[in-house]
Structure formats: C-alpha cells, structure tokens
Design an enzyme around this catalytic site. Sequence first.
Site, PDB file in Angstrom:
ATOM      1  N   LEU A  72       5.203 -52.747 -14.687  1.00 16.57           N
ATOM      2  CA  LEU A  72       6.511 -52.107 -14.679  1.00 16.57           C
ATOM      3  C   LEU A  72       6.524 -51.133 -15.845  1.00 16.57           C
ATOM      4  CD1 LEU A  72       8.933 -55.159 -14.134  1.00 16.57           C
ATOM      5  CD2 LEU A  72       8.227 -53.465 -12.427  1.00 16.57           C
ATOM      6  N   ASP A  73       7.232 -50.014 -15.697  1.00 20.84           N
ATOM      7  CA  ASP A  73       7.372 -49.076 -16.808  1.00 20.84           C
ATOM      8  C   ASP A  73       7.962 -49.789 -18.017  1.00 20.84           C
ATOM      9  OD1 ASP A  73       6.460 -47.049 -15.200  1.00 20.84           O
ATOM     10  OD2 ASP A  73       8.446 -46.229 -14.766  1.00 20.84           O
ATOM     11  N   LYS A  74       7.690 -49.257 -19.187  1.00 18.28           N
ATOM     12  CA  LYS A  74       8.186 -49.852 -20.428  1.00 18.28           C
ATOM     13  C   LYS A  74       9.677 -50.123 -20.371  1.00 18.28           C
ATOM     14  CE  LYS A  74       8.736 -48.882 -25.382  1.00 18.28           C
ATOM     15  NZ  LYS A  74       8.451 -47.924 -26.488  1.00 18.28           N
ATOM     16  N   THR A  96      11.647 -50.344 -17.755  1.00 19.09           N
ATOM     17  CA  THR A  96      12.113 -51.007 -16.536  1.00 19.09           C
ATOM     18  C   THR A  96      12.015 -52.506 -16.735  1.00 19.09           C
ATOM     19  OG1 THR A  96      11.408 -49.183 -15.108  1.00 19.09           O
ATOM     20  CG2 THR A  96      11.721 -51.324 -14.062  1.00 19.09           C
ATOM     21  N   ARG A 143      11.742 -43.586  -9.452  1.00 16.11           N
ATOM     22  CA  ARG A 143      12.385 -42.583 -10.292  1.00 16.11           C
ATOM     23  C   ARG A 143      12.194 -41.171  -9.728  1.00 16.11           C
ATOM     24  NH1 ARG A 143       9.813 -43.890 -15.994  1.00 16.11           N
ATOM     25  NH2 ARG A 143      11.238 -42.235 -16.684  1.00 16.11           N
TER      26      ARG A 143
END
Length: 347
Positions: free
Chosen positions: A148-150, A152, A262
């Site tokens: 997961l993105d930082k 998120t 996104r």
Amino acid sequence: MTDPFKEADATRKVLTVPEDAEGRIDAWLAATLAGDFSRSRIKALIEEGAAVVNGKVTTEPKRKIQPGDVVELALPAPRDPEPKGEDIPLEVLYEDDDLIVLVKPAGLVVHPGAGNWTGTLVNALIAHCGTSLSGIGGVRRPGIVHRLDKETSGVMVAAKNDVAHRHLSDQFADHGRSGPLERAYQAVVWGRPRQLKGTIDAPLGRGNDRTKRAVKREDADDAREAITHYTVVERYMETEAATSLASLVECHLETGRTHQIRVHMAHIGNPLIGDPEYGAAFRTKANLLPEKARAVVNGFYRQALHAFMLQFEHPTSGETMHFEAPPPADMEKLINALRGMDEAGTP
C-alpha cells in the site's frame, strides 16, 4: 574480454558497452556487474535516475544499449544488507504459522528503500515475527506479497514462510480472476462520477515525474493494463442537477498498478481529497464548503484512501479468509464532516 570499466570507485562506475553487446540496459548492467547487484536492484537504481548514458540521464530500464555507449552508474553508499527489527506497534487482525494479517496505518512505509531505510512495516514485522518471516520476497522485503502507498491505510497480509509466500503471491498476480482474492478500498473524492457505478479501464504508465503514474494509450511502450471497478456509496451536497461537491466511493481492483485508484479517479475528473500528486488542482474546492467542513478538509494532508477489505485463500487450509477494517480516525472525521453538510447545510 577487455575489462569494460574505465573507472571504478566506491560511488560511481563508468563502463563502455563492447561491440558484441545488445539488449536492455538493466540486463546488460546486471550481467556486467554479476555478483555485485541484482537486476532488480539495478532496475531500481535506473528508475531513481542513477544511470547516465552518453552524458544524459536515463530512467528507462528497458532502454536499448548500443556498442560504444558510455554508461555511468551512481551507486548508493553501503548499507546494512538486512533490515533490523524495530519496536513499532502493529494492529494485528489474525496470525498463524503461515501468515499475519494487519492494518497498516497511514504514514508507514511498507519496506525499506531510498529515503526510508528504517521505521518501515518490514522492520516492525521482523521484530514481531522474528526469524519466521519468509525470505522469498527478498532481503529488503521479507514476507511482503503486496503493498500500500505510504499514506494509504488498510488491511495487508504478509507471509511467514516460503510456501505461504508463493501461494499468496500467485493469488495477487492472478488478481482474483480464478480464485477468491478480492481487494476493496474506500475513497473520498471531489465531485461525483457521472455514473454512480462503473468500470475504469485505462492503461497506466510512467508520468513526466518518475514517481508518478499517468493514463497511457494502449500502444505506449510502458502501458500496462489497469482496471478499477467503482460504486458511489454516498454523495455530499448533492444538487438537483445531479452534481455533488464530494462523494464516498468504493473501489474494487481487477489489477494492482502503482497509484491505480488515485490516477483512475483523477482521470474521470474525481481526484481523491487530500491527494498532493493527483488532486492538488482541486484543493481550492474546499472554499465552497461550510466553515467547519472546510477546516477538516484543509487539515487533511494525505490521499483519502483506505483499503478496508481483503479476501484471499489460506495457503495451507484452502479456507477463504475475509478481513475488514473501518477507516482510521482522520478519514472517519473527514467523512463525518462531509456528511454533516447535508444536515441543515452545516456540519
């Protein structure tokens, strides 16, 4: 064979491509530097801008080399090859001998990398699981099968042995097309998609900035299939003209590209609230909100995205495992502030 190195030191290597060389630059460098760097590490270095060909920076690992090319590769300072365990709290939903399911908070990087060599989820997992973590994910990513993105938050699973890692990795690579794997996200977006339920089928590739992604034409060299299914769950300050100032959207992934939700939501004109990369141009829309809601939105400094559901097949028992987690406090506050706008117009 003549040594291709014209110069070699601790921070930079300069190589000349021989007459019989061909193919991708990352493959050639990996073969030339055999034993020093893996191809995946070299690929990452190129993408980070560490490679210069004939005096020009290249960030494309698949760039074709030509005999006589002069390739300079900047090397990072030596680091401890193995991440160390760190006492970072984990919210564990489930754990057994094969895997661990947890809720990653926003702000936590998944694995060590440039600019984030410590304080990652991997460091926390090493401290929590000890030597049981799978090594098949690589030295820097033990146990990691998806990311997961930082900024998120949401549900993740990590493998604790190689068998579990392979089984889970295969499921994620298949994207649930032939098994029970499913990933669902909650996103708070600006406006309201024209269709309340739909599918965004738009290939993704690198944007102008090497860290960003963009929708690409299908015939673009770096285009990769990307499919997101979405449903509008709630609409805020909806008008008779069927427009809304913001919406709560549920997204299900059919593919798992970097920044997929996104970019896809921004592509259809509904970027995520708080997204600094793909939604910055919409930030002035906060001025249309009532004062209390405006304060909450202006104070929300990350993309409003939460991986609330994860489902997969257990690698040993074959049981379908289903996990959900409510949005974290900051996102819940954002949603409640927007819901409140529909009650007498002010939150």
